[in-house]
Design an enzyme around this catalytic site. Structure first.
Site, PDB file in Angstrom:
ATOM      1  N   TYR A 189      -0.622  -7.745  -5.161  1.00 10.42           N
ATOM      2  CA  TYR A 189       0.320  -6.698  -4.741  1.00 10.42           C
ATOM      3  C   TYR A 189      -0.277  -5.887  -3.579  1.00 10.42           C
ATOM      4  O   TYR A 189       0.346  -5.717  -2.522  1.00 10.42           O
ATOM      5  CB  TYR A 189       0.666  -5.748  -5.905  1.00 10.42           C
ATOM      6  CG  TYR A 189       1.035  -4.375  -5.401  1.00 10.42           C
ATOM      7  CD1 TYR A 189       2.245  -4.170  -4.732  1.00 10.42           C
ATOM      8  CD2 TYR A 189       0.147  -3.290  -5.514  1.00 10.42           C
ATOM      9  CE1 TYR A 189       2.561  -2.930  -4.207  1.00 10.42           C
ATOM     10  CE2 TYR A 189       0.469  -2.052  -5.000  1.00 10.42           C
ATOM     11  CZ  TYR A 189       1.676  -1.875  -4.345  1.00 10.42           C
ATOM     12  OH  TYR A 189       1.979  -0.652  -3.810  1.00 10.42           O
ATOM     13  N   HIS A 190      -1.501  -5.357  -3.795  1.00 14.14           N
ATOM     14  CA  HIS A 190      -2.091  -4.522  -2.740  1.00 14.14           C
ATOM     15  C   HIS A 190      -2.246  -5.331  -1.447  1.00 14.14           C
ATOM     16  O   HIS A 190      -2.084  -4.809  -0.347  1.00 14.14           O
ATOM     17  CB  HIS A 190      -3.446  -3.958  -3.200  1.00 14.14           C
ATOM     18  CG  HIS A 190      -3.339  -2.869  -4.235  1.00 14.14           C
ATOM     19  ND1 HIS A 190      -3.451  -3.100  -5.587  1.00 14.14           N
ATOM     20  CD2 HIS A 190      -3.124  -1.528  -4.118  1.00 14.14           C
ATOM     21  CE1 HIS A 190      -3.310  -1.953  -6.257  1.00 14.14           C
ATOM     22  NE2 HIS A 190      -3.121  -0.984  -5.391  1.00 14.14           N
ATOM     23  N   SER A 198      -5.572  -6.509  -5.423  1.00 15.38           N
ATOM     24  CA  SER A 198      -4.611  -7.325  -6.203  1.00 15.38           C
ATOM     25  C   SER A 198      -3.702  -8.024  -5.190  1.00 15.38           C
ATOM     26  O   SER A 198      -3.636  -7.632  -4.021  1.00 15.38           O
ATOM     27  CB  SER A 198      -3.764  -6.450  -7.127  1.00 15.38           C
ATOM     28  OG  SER A 198      -2.822  -5.710  -6.365  1.00 15.38           O
ATOM     29  N   THR A 254      -0.086   1.771   0.705  1.00 12.35           N
ATOM     30  CA  THR A 254      -0.829   2.262  -0.451  1.00 12.35           C
ATOM     31  C   THR A 254      -2.285   2.518  -0.083  1.00 12.35           C
ATOM     32  O   THR A 254      -2.860   1.823   0.758  1.00 12.35           O
ATOM     33  CB  THR A 254      -0.730   1.257  -1.619  1.00 12.35           C
ATOM     34  OG1 THR A 254      -1.479   1.748  -2.709  1.00 12.35           O
ATOM     35  CG2 THR A 254      -1.258  -0.114  -1.242  1.00 12.35           C
ATOM     36  N   LYS A 305       0.775  -5.334   0.792  1.00 13.95           N
ATOM     37  CA  LYS A 305       0.898  -4.128   1.629  1.00 13.95           C
ATOM     38  C   LYS A 305       0.068  -4.261   2.911  1.00 13.95           C
ATOM     39  O   LYS A 305       0.449  -3.754   3.964  1.00 13.95           O
ATOM     40  CB  LYS A 305       0.430  -2.896   0.848  1.00 13.95           C
ATOM     41  CG  LYS A 305       1.266  -2.565  -0.365  1.00 13.95           C
ATOM     42  CD  LYS A 305       2.602  -2.002   0.045  1.00 13.95           C
ATOM     43  CE  LYS A 305       3.344  -1.401  -1.120  1.00 13.95           C
ATOM     44  NZ  LYS A 305       4.678  -0.894  -0.755  1.00 13.95           N
TER      45      LYS A 305
HETATM   46  P1  NAD Z   1       9.954   1.123  -8.249  1.00 15.00           P
HETATM   47  O1  NAD Z   1       9.753  -0.297  -8.690  1.00 15.00           O
HETATM   48  O2  NAD Z   1      10.292   2.141  -9.270  1.00 15.00           O
HETATM   49  O3  NAD Z   1      11.093   1.167  -7.114  1.00 15.00           O
HETATM   50  C1  NAD Z   1      11.226   0.171  -6.151  1.00 15.00           C
HETATM   51  C2  NAD Z   1      12.727  -0.077  -5.984  1.00 15.00           C
HETATM   52  O4  NAD Z   1      12.914  -1.080  -4.979  1.00 15.00           O
HETATM   53  C3  NAD Z   1      13.368  -0.606  -7.269  1.00 15.00           C
HETATM   54  O5  NAD Z   1      14.502   0.166  -7.596  1.00 15.00           O
HETATM   55  C4  NAD Z   1      13.718  -2.056  -6.953  1.00 15.00           C
HETATM   56  O6  NAD Z   1      14.895  -2.489  -7.609  1.00 15.00           O
HETATM   57  C5  NAD Z   1      13.874  -2.022  -5.416  1.00 15.00           C
HETATM   58  N1  NAD Z   1      13.560  -3.295  -4.743  1.00 15.00           N
HETATM   59  C6  NAD Z   1      12.433  -4.058  -4.875  1.00 15.00           C
HETATM   60  N2  NAD Z   1      12.530  -5.149  -4.095  1.00 15.00           N
HETATM   61  C7  NAD Z   1      13.711  -5.068  -3.431  1.00 15.00           C
HETATM   62  C8  NAD Z   1      14.369  -5.874  -2.471  1.00 15.00           C
HETATM   63  N3  NAD Z   1      13.836  -7.023  -2.048  1.00 15.00           N
HETATM   64  N4  NAD Z   1      15.562  -5.481  -1.998  1.00 15.00           N
HETATM   65  C9  NAD Z   1      16.155  -4.324  -2.432  1.00 15.00           C
HETATM   66  N5  NAD Z   1      15.581  -3.523  -3.347  1.00 15.00           N
HETATM   67  C10 NAD Z   1      14.371  -3.889  -3.846  1.00 15.00           C
HETATM   68  O7  NAD Z   1       8.648   1.536  -7.438  1.00 15.00           O
HETATM   69  P2  NAD Z   1       8.165   2.993  -6.989  1.00 15.00           P
HETATM   70  O8  NAD Z   1       7.112   3.434  -7.939  1.00 15.00           O
HETATM   71  O9  NAD Z   1       9.327   3.844  -6.728  1.00 15.00           O
HETATM   72  O10 NAD Z   1       7.440   2.654  -5.627  1.00 15.00           O
HETATM   73  C11 NAD Z   1       8.172   2.710  -4.401  1.00 15.00           C
HETATM   74  C12 NAD Z   1       7.273   2.296  -3.244  1.00 15.00           C
HETATM   75  O11 NAD Z   1       6.169   3.179  -3.157  1.00 15.00           O
HETATM   76  C13 NAD Z   1       6.700   0.890  -3.383  1.00 15.00           C
HETATM   77  O12 NAD Z   1       6.692   0.261  -2.135  1.00 15.00           O
HETATM   78  C14 NAD Z   1       5.291   1.138  -3.860  1.00 15.00           C
HETATM   79  O13 NAD Z   1       4.450   0.092  -3.456  1.00 15.00           O
HETATM   80  C15 NAD Z   1       4.954   2.445  -3.198  1.00 15.00           C
HETATM   81  N6  NAD Z   1       3.952   3.223  -3.956  1.00 15.00           N
HETATM   82  C16 NAD Z   1       4.207   3.620  -5.239  1.00 15.00           C
HETATM   83  C17 NAD Z   1       3.241   4.340  -5.943  1.00 15.00           C
HETATM   84  C18 NAD Z   1       3.434   4.785  -7.363  1.00 15.00           C
HETATM   85  O14 NAD Z   1       2.471   5.327  -7.956  1.00 15.00           O
HETATM   86  N7  NAD Z   1       4.607   4.612  -7.965  1.00 15.00           N
HETATM   87  C19 NAD Z   1       2.042   4.673  -5.296  1.00 15.00           C
HETATM   88  C20 NAD Z   1       1.808   4.253  -3.988  1.00 15.00           C
HETATM   89  C21 NAD Z   1       2.784   3.527  -3.323  1.00 15.00           C
HETATM   90  N1  USQ Z   2      -6.351   2.275 -15.344  1.00 12.42           N
HETATM   91  C1  USQ Z   2      -6.991   2.583 -16.524  1.00 12.42           C
HETATM   92  N2  USQ Z   2      -6.245   2.628 -17.666  1.00 12.42           N
HETATM   93  C2  USQ Z   2      -4.896   2.391 -17.666  1.00 12.42           C
HETATM   94  C3  USQ Z   2      -4.251   2.092 -16.451  1.00 12.42           C
HETATM   95  C4  USQ Z   2      -5.020   2.034 -15.307  1.00 12.42           C
HETATM   96  O1  USQ Z   2      -8.213   2.818 -16.569  1.00 12.42           O
HETATM   97  O2  USQ Z   2      -4.295   2.443 -18.749  1.00 12.42           O
HETATM   98  C5  USQ Z   2      -7.133   2.263 -14.083  1.00 12.42           C
HETATM   99  C6  USQ Z   2      -7.041   0.960 -13.302  1.00 12.42           C
HETATM  100  O3  USQ Z   2      -8.014   0.034 -13.748  1.00 12.42           O
HETATM  101  C7  USQ Z   2      -7.262   1.442 -11.883  1.00 12.42           C
HETATM  102  C8  USQ Z   2      -6.685   2.854 -11.873  1.00 12.42           C
HETATM  103  O4  USQ Z   2      -6.569   3.244 -13.242  1.00 12.42           O
HETATM  104  O5  USQ Z   2      -8.616   1.540 -11.594  1.00 12.42           O
HETATM  105  C9  USQ Z   2      -5.313   2.971 -11.232  1.00 12.42           C
HETATM  106  O6  USQ Z   2      -4.424   2.064 -11.866  1.00 12.42           O
HETATM  107  P1  USQ Z   2      -2.840   2.309 -11.817  1.00 12.42           P
HETATM  108  O7  USQ Z   2      -2.177   1.240 -12.607  1.00 12.42           O
HETATM  109  O8  USQ Z   2      -2.529   3.713 -12.132  1.00 12.42           O
HETATM  110  O9  USQ Z   2      -2.556   2.155 -10.246  1.00 12.42           O
HETATM  111  P2  USQ Z   2      -2.529   0.887  -9.303  1.00 12.42           P
HETATM  112  O10 USQ Z   2      -2.579  -0.390 -10.036  1.00 12.42           O
HETATM  113  O11 USQ Z   2      -3.547   1.083  -8.240  1.00 12.42           O
HETATM  114  O12 USQ Z   2      -1.081   0.977  -8.671  1.00 12.42           O
HETATM  115  C10 USQ Z   2      -0.349   2.205  -8.552  1.00 12.42           C
HETATM  116  C11 USQ Z   2       1.079   1.828  -8.211  1.00 12.42           C
HETATM  117  C12 USQ Z   2       1.104   1.112  -6.873  1.00 12.42           C
HETATM  118  C13 USQ Z   2       0.411   1.958  -5.817  1.00 12.42           C
HETATM  119  C14 USQ Z   2      -0.993   2.371  -6.247  1.00 12.42           C
HETATM  120  C15 USQ Z   2      -1.614   3.414  -5.333  1.00 12.42           C
HETATM  121  O13 USQ Z   2       1.641   1.002  -9.230  1.00 12.42           O
HETATM  122  O14 USQ Z   2       2.441   0.857  -6.485  1.00 12.42           O
HETATM  123  O15 USQ Z   2       0.331   1.230  -4.623  1.00 12.42           O
HETATM  124  O16 USQ Z   2      -0.916   3.009  -7.551  1.00 12.42           O
HETATM  125  S1  USQ Z   2      -3.337   3.157  -5.058  1.00 12.42           S
HETATM  126  O17 USQ Z   2      -3.983   3.010  -6.378  1.00 12.42           O
HETATM  127  O18 USQ Z   2      -3.834   4.288  -4.355  1.00 12.42           O
HETATM  128  O19 USQ Z   2      -3.443   1.922  -4.317  1.00 12.42           O
END
Ligand code: NAD
Ligand code: USQ
Length: 382
Positions: A181-182, A179, A144, A185
């Site tokens: 979470y981050h 976070s 990420t 990664k």
């Molecule tokens: P999502 O939660 O919709 O999908 C993740 C999938 O992985 C789910 O279907 C879940 O059931 C499965 N999963 C989680 N843990 C598992 C495990 N231990 N074993 C098997 N399956 C498992 O999330 P997404 O939005 O599709 O994101 C996918 C990936 O991309 C993540 O790694 C996320 O961090 C990354 N990512 C997402 C975004 C975004 O904006 N959605 C942005 C940047 C990075």
């Molecule tokens: N934010 C608002 N209002 C909202 C929701 C979010 O102002 O209602 C702000 C947050 O404070 C933050 C920004 O928008 O500053 C982004 O928040 P987000 O929830 O859209 O994204 P984030 O928490 O960073 O996580 C999402 C995905 C994660 C991925 C990440 C990419 O859930 O899986 O890793 O985006 S990145 O942000 O580039 O790290």
């Protein structure tokens, strides 16, 4: 190629599996369905109704004649993963299967521990599995952009040339994630880099920005193939949340001042970036990092863009500044490099009014499914 898509039932994984299958690759999905269970835990839902994975792949086969195999199981269970790798012998392993919500990871100690153990242990198992059973397999791992945080200097793609006390080196770019979470990664990135060095694994870490949209050409082929779309305060991401909020008469929830700037990309570009990475594998022993986003926006700018289109579509909407539940800079420098994927052929789908309008019109169809009590943020960083 034979490609495993781990997390293939999720928001990014499902359209990626379809896209790769359409392009002629042999695709197998691994997923343990934990994301669907989290909806139950949070009493939430995808705004779009989503079919079961079995129904989805059956419909895909009916429409295209292409079979996507499915393995329901958990990457943190090594015996399960080993069996899949022995059976499939993939050329590429696309790893989306992690807990991906920053707010979810900040709910309490249990959620932080689940996030880090699920993500770090799952990825370690994938690394050991590749080493043991398919040493030539290319790991394509979703990282990420938030690994870097918001430093006061430009963000490079993975590495930074540093001069210190008269000496020079190229070092991993400093990480300041925001976070638990981050942070998971960042831990993954370190483990993958180390595994590449000691075992000669080939890996691409895709530092993806915030993904918006929901449909791709493939998911639009039939309602059974529709992608999930999150809107709640835990899993909804900012642009998708704003669009959905506008359709239900909710104020757009900008956290704090709204100067938070991030990299963004359309889900249509996510699937293409994975294809590009798969078709241009890293070398043996190489830990390659791509910044996977196409444009930068501040949260405030996005709210204004959505407000404008929503008004044109007869959904007049106000913007509200909530007390920020997160600890993050609300006004800062942000400039990140994202040339490597474009150099390999990515042609970005950029954000404009029509893109927002298209998502908004899809959302309107399903807006009665929104559970309004889930819209405001629930998890606090403090
Ligand atoms: P999502 O939660 O919709 O999908 C993740 C999938 O992985 C789910 O279907 C879940 O059931 C499965 N999963 C989680 N843990 C598992 C495990 N231990 N074993 C098997 N399956 C498992 O999330 P997404 O939005 O599709 O994101 C996918 C990936 O991309 C993540 O790694 C996320 O961090 C990354 N990512 C997402 C975004 C975004 O904006 N959605 C942005 C940047 C990075
Ligand atoms: N934010 C608002 N209002 C909202 C929701 C979010 O102002 O209602 C702000 C947050 O404070 C933050 C920004 O928008 O500053 C982004 O928040 P987000 O929830 O859209 O994204 P984030 O928490 O960073 O996580 C999402 C995905 C994660 C991925 C990440 C990419 O859930 O899986 O890793 O985006 S990145 O942000 O580039 O790290």
């Amino acid at each position: 190629m034979k490609i495993i898509v781990a997390g293939g039932d999720g928001f990014c994984g499902w359209p990626t599996a379809l896209y790769l299958s359409k392009k002629g690759h042999e695709v197998a999905i691994i997923d343990n369905m934990v994301r669907r269970k989290m909806d139950q835990e949070l009493h939430s839902n995808s705004i779009t109704p989503i079919a079961s994975l079995e129904e989805r792949v059956n419909k895909w086969e009916e429409l295209t004649g292409k079979r996507i195999s499915t393995y329901e199981g958990d990457l943190t269970h090594y015996d399960f993963l080993s069996e899949v790798l022995k059976q499939e012998r993939p050329d590429a392993f696309v790893h989306f299967a992690e807990q991906r919500s920053a707010p979810y990871s900040m709910i309490d100690r249990e959620h932080a521990i689940f996030t880090q153990s699920n993500n770090v242990v799952g990825t370690l198992n994938v690394l050991y599995g590749i080493k043991e059973f398919v040493p030539d397999c290319h790991l394509i791992k979703l990282g990420t952009m938030g690994e870097y945080g918001t430093p006061n200097i430009p963000i490079e793609e993975g590495y930074l040339e540093v001069e210190h006390k008269g000496r020079k080196d190229v070092l991993p770019y400093p990480k300041q994630p925001g976070s638990f979470y981050h942070l998971s990664k960042v831990h993954d990135s370190h483990n993958i880099m180390f595994a590449c060095k000691i075992w000669g694994i080939r890996a691409t870490d895709l530092n993806q920005g915030v993904v918006y949209g929901l449909e791709t050409e493939e998911t639009q082929m039939d309602p059974v193939l529709t992608n999930r779309l999150d809107y709640d305060g835990v899993f909804g991401t900012v642009l998708n949340r704003f669009i959905i909020q506008s359709t239900i008469g909710h104020d757009l929830t900008v956290y704090g001042k709204g100067g938070q700037t991030r990299g963004f990309l359309n889900i249509k570009d996510t699937v293409r970036c994975i294809e590009i990475a798969a078709e241009n594998p890293a070398d043996k022993g190489e830990f390659r990092v791509f910044n996977q986003f196409t444009e930068e926006f501040s949260v405030g700018e996005l709210a204004e863009k959505v407000q404008k289109v929503a008004e044109e579509e007869s959904y007049p909407t106000a913007i509200t500044h909530l007390d920020n539940p997160r600890v993050e800079l609300e006004e800062h420098f942000f400039q990140a490099v994202n040339t490597k994927l474009k150099d390999l052929g990515l042609e970005p789908h950029l954000l404009n009014d029509n893109v927002i309008r298209e998502i908004l019109r899809t959302v309107i169809i399903h807006k009665s499914r929104v559970i309004e009590g889930n819209v405001l943020p629930q998890a606090s960083w403090k």
